[in-house]
Design an enzyme around this catalytic site. Structure first.
Site, PDB file in Angstrom:
ATOM      1  CD  GLU A   6      -2.912   1.120   2.330  1.00 43.86           C
ATOM      2  OE1 GLU A   6      -2.611   0.512   3.370  1.00 43.86           O
ATOM      3  OE2 GLU A   6      -4.002   1.680   2.145  1.00 43.86           O
ATOM      4  CD  GLU A  11      -4.309  13.433  13.746  1.00 41.35           C
ATOM      5  OE1 GLU A  11      -4.786  12.634  12.907  1.00 41.35           O
ATOM      6  OE2 GLU A  11      -4.421  14.664  13.619  1.00 41.35           O
TER       7      GLU A  11
END
Lengths: 380, 373
Positions: free
Chosen positions: B226, B358
């Site tokens: 990915e 985050e």
């Protein structure tokens, strides 16, 4: 295009790193400052750097150099930056030698370049003036024809290593008005000549510069470096290359400041745990890391463009300088903040990096200045 | 097939449920026959069997001729490479040739309503029953689930084990009884995101990739693919010049010189410089990978920085449009402007999907910087 270091480059980086560790320390930098050392660096270390081939690194072999490029120079400058080494690479290797290399006559090259490469001759570039901020084209210093030569009159400031330079290159206006790109000529002078007043100054980062007053300094035609009237373009080319060297130095310094801070995050305990466990600090450390890696990519991309003499290289110099100025300041500011109270003390070394970050940002144009320059170069 | 792509709608994702124009289908067929939809995959599974060097030549020649890639999607970038690396021989024979031919559109069943950033806390359960698993639960943010033929998903097979240890990686036919898909409308209007519900869905045991209860390590291997796919997302060719400058000329200042608004000019410069730094970092990552070095730490910043940069870019486009950014529908509203506004709204998801910013920063702090937990 290659962002992968060659075997030779990795070896050079290793050698430079070992050299800095064995010959210097932040303690030495502190002592140079506290003892108000007149020279501000070590002539012995400088001689050794010349023997290693670093001082004449960028010069062709015919001129006594090693014929290396900016990606190679980065290996050395980065390690020197890590140790905040004040030896005169910026003034002599990057400004002085480049001026003679890019603009000098055969005779000037033969006279100056081998001596520079041997570490015997220090050369400074006096281009900045008090009213010009960062603009190399703002030149009020004048050169007026006088007999068979010229008379120089004016004031220069922030001349890196100007206090010890054996020769000083001076930009002076031979025609046009104050900020014209055209009408500037570079002259090579000997600071011992009549009418040259060199005033030693220490900057916030404890590096030494000179302000120079020229009162009707007489020079003859042979003092001209490069094409008369076209010194503005020569200056831009010199400053692009010097900025590349400075960026690599800044990259090393910001990395060292970051590593120091990271170590502190892992060892300093508050509330019974290492402060590096707090997400508020973790995220800021990760953002700082990101900025440093992006700056590294920008410096590498710039060096490739310079080494391949690509047309867009100047714009990439500005990208790298903005990146390095912003990232170094962030690394230094965050470094002080994350160290807390101890970071504010003179006793702790992190303050040296903060001061160098500010001075390096202001050398060869700050971030705002380079963003404007980039937009101009790109035609918007 | 030399027409430049104008939007995501022009991409060919393959699959049986989607209709594509005849020329797109023909192009897919021609390319797939040579295995050139997946040039480096082995020939025995229908791939092109090209070395990396020869695949590069193919890509360069296609780019030179201005040819579109014939097929896109997670099948090519994620599940295909994963099956080639981790799948059983039977799984490879069954799925890889079909992926090469573009016959199967795949979707990814990872996130759940209660398991977003904390993915390992997922609750969709798979209970062994003879030769099958029986699947119950719900997935969310399954891109293209309404068009997909197959889904790869993570399900909990051991509820007693620790969070990451009782998870299994499964392949599921979307035609299976008990699968329901509902598209989700996003703030920009329509979207290709869906919710997918499982009610007693039977998944044969042979569709387990890797070990039962060993799905978390498969999921991590998939992450590697990915990440390299995300790298490709930001390489946007802009032959017609910088659209930011062109927009500023259209909406702020038509002159050929300095852009009249110094703040906009400075913001454009910041974005352009940051784009350049990111491009250099992508090149650095790619070249280091090619030289056989492990992905350097610099690759971990790509998702974080690429997302944030695109979001800042979209914010700036809104600023340049000014009041022209507000129209949504009705006569006199310029559809190009509406499209830009929708792109801005869509971009707000960049720092959420595929691991929030985050979470990316957490990963950098832990894996790269070694900061303590």
């Amino acid at each position: 295009m290659s962002f992968v270091l060659s075997q030779e480059q990795r070896l050079l980086k290793q050698t430079a790193g070992d050299f800095v560790k064995s010959r210097s320390s932040l303690k030495r930098i502190r002592t140079l400052r506290d003892s108000a050392d007149a020279t501000g660096f070590s002539r012995d270390i400088w001689r050794e750097m010349a023997e290693l081939g670093w001082v004449g690194m960028l010069l062709p072999e015919d001129d006594g150099g090693s014929a290396l490029g900016y990606m190679d120079l980065m290996m050395v400058m980065e390690e020197l930056g890590r140790g905040l080494m004040p030896e005169p690479m910026l003034s002599t290797t990057l400004l002085g030698a480049n001026a003679v290399l890019l603009g000098g006559s055969e005779a000037q090259r033969r006279e100056l370049l081998p001596a520079i490469a041997r570490g015997e001759l220090l050369v400074a570039l006096a281009y900045q003036e008090p009213s010009g901020r960062f603009d190399p084209h703002t030149v009020q210093t004048t050169a007026e024809p006088s007999g068979r030569g010229w008379k120089l009159r004016g004031e220069k400031c922030l001349v890196l290593d100007g206090h010890v330079a054996d020769r000083i290159l001076v930009s002076a206006r031979t025609s046009g008005s104050i900020a014209d790109r055209h009408g500037v000529t570079l002259f090579l002078i000997d600071p011992r000549e009549h009418g040259v007043l060199v005033n030693r100054q220490m900057l916030v980062d404890s590096r030494i510069v000179a302000s120079i007053r020229l009162s009707d300094v007489a020079v003859d035609e042979s003092a001209i470096v490069g094409e008369p009237e076209n010194g503005g373009n020569l200056l831009e080319a010199i400053l692009d290359r010097a900025t590349a060297g400075l960026c690599a130095e800044m990259l090393g310094a910001m990395s060292a400041a970051f590593e120091m801070t990271l170590e502190y995050l892992k060892t300093r305990k508050q509330f019974g745990v290492a402060i590096g466990t707090f997400q508020a600090l973790k995220h800021r450390a990760a953002i700082l890391y990101t900025e440093i890696e992006l700056a590294r990519s920008a410096v590498m991309g710039m060096n490739q463009a310079l080494d391949e003499a690509r047309p867009g290289a100047s714009a990439l110099v500005s990208v790298a300088k903005v990146s390095c100025s912003d990232a170094f300041l962030l690394a230094a500011n965050e470094g002080v903040q994350m160290h807390g109270g101890i970071g504010m003390t003179d006793e702790h070394d992190i303050g040296f990096f903060l001061k160098r970050a500010r001075a390096a940002e202001m050398t060869f144009g700050d971030a705002a200045w380079h963003r404007r320059r980039y937009a101009e170069l790109e035609g918007y | 097939m030399r027409e430049p792509l104008k939007s995501e709608n022009d991409l060919c994702w393959g699959g049986k449920k989607r209709e594509y124009p005849a020329d797109v289908k023909r192009w897919l067929q021609v390319m797939a026959e040579r295995g050139w939809t997946a040039p480096t995959w082995p020939e025995c599974y229908g791939g092109g069997g090209l070395s990396k060097a020869r695949a590069k030549v193919l890509a360069e020649e296609m780019a030179r001729l201005g040819l579109r890639p014939a097929l896109f999607g997670v099948a090519l970038t994620m599940i295909g490479p994963l099956l080639l690396q981790e799948g059983s021989e039977e799984q490879k024979r069954r799925h890889i040739p079909a992926i090469v031919r573009g016959e199967r559109l795949w979707c990814q069943g990872y996130s759940e309503p209660g398991a977003g950033s904390d993915l390992a806390s997922l609750q969709t359960g798979a209970v062994a029953d003879g030769d099958d698993f029986i699947l119950n639960g719900q997935k969310i943010w399954t891109s293209l689930a309404d068009k997909a033929d197959w889904m790869f998903l993570l399900a909990r097979t051991d509820p007693q084990a620790k969070k990451g240890e009782g998870i299994t990686f499964l392949l599921m036919d979307m035609e299976s009884a008990g699968v329901t898909v509902r598209p989700i409308k996003l703030i920009a209007g329509n979207s290709h995101f869906c919710e997918t519900f499982f009610t007693d869905v039977r998944v044969p045991r042979e569709n387990v990739v890797g070990r039962i209860n060993g799905g978390w390590s498969i999921a991590k291997a998939l992450l590697g693919f990915e990440r390299s796919a995300i790298g490709g997302m930001f390489k946007k060719e802009r032959p017609e010049g910088d659209p930011l400058v062109a927009l500023a000329r259209r909406y702020i200042d038509a002159s050929e010189k300095e852009i009249g608004d110094p703040m906009v000019r400075d913001r454009i410069t910041r974005i352009r410089m940051d784009q350049k730094r990111l491009e250099f970092t992508l090149a650095r990552t790619a070249e280091n990978a090619k030289a056989g070095h492990k992905p350097g730490p610099e690759s971990s910043i790509l998702k974080y920085y690429g997302s944030e940069l695109n979001m800042r870019r979209q914010e700036l486009i809104q600023s340049i449009l000014g009041p022209h950014a507000l129209g949504w529908s009705g006569e006199g509203v310029d559809p190009r402007e509406v499209r830009m506004t929708k792109e801005w709204l869509r971009s707000r998801g960049n720092s959420i999907e595929g691991g929030t910013s985050e979470i990316q920063l957490n990963i950098i702090a832990k894996r790269v910087l070694g900061l303590p937990e």
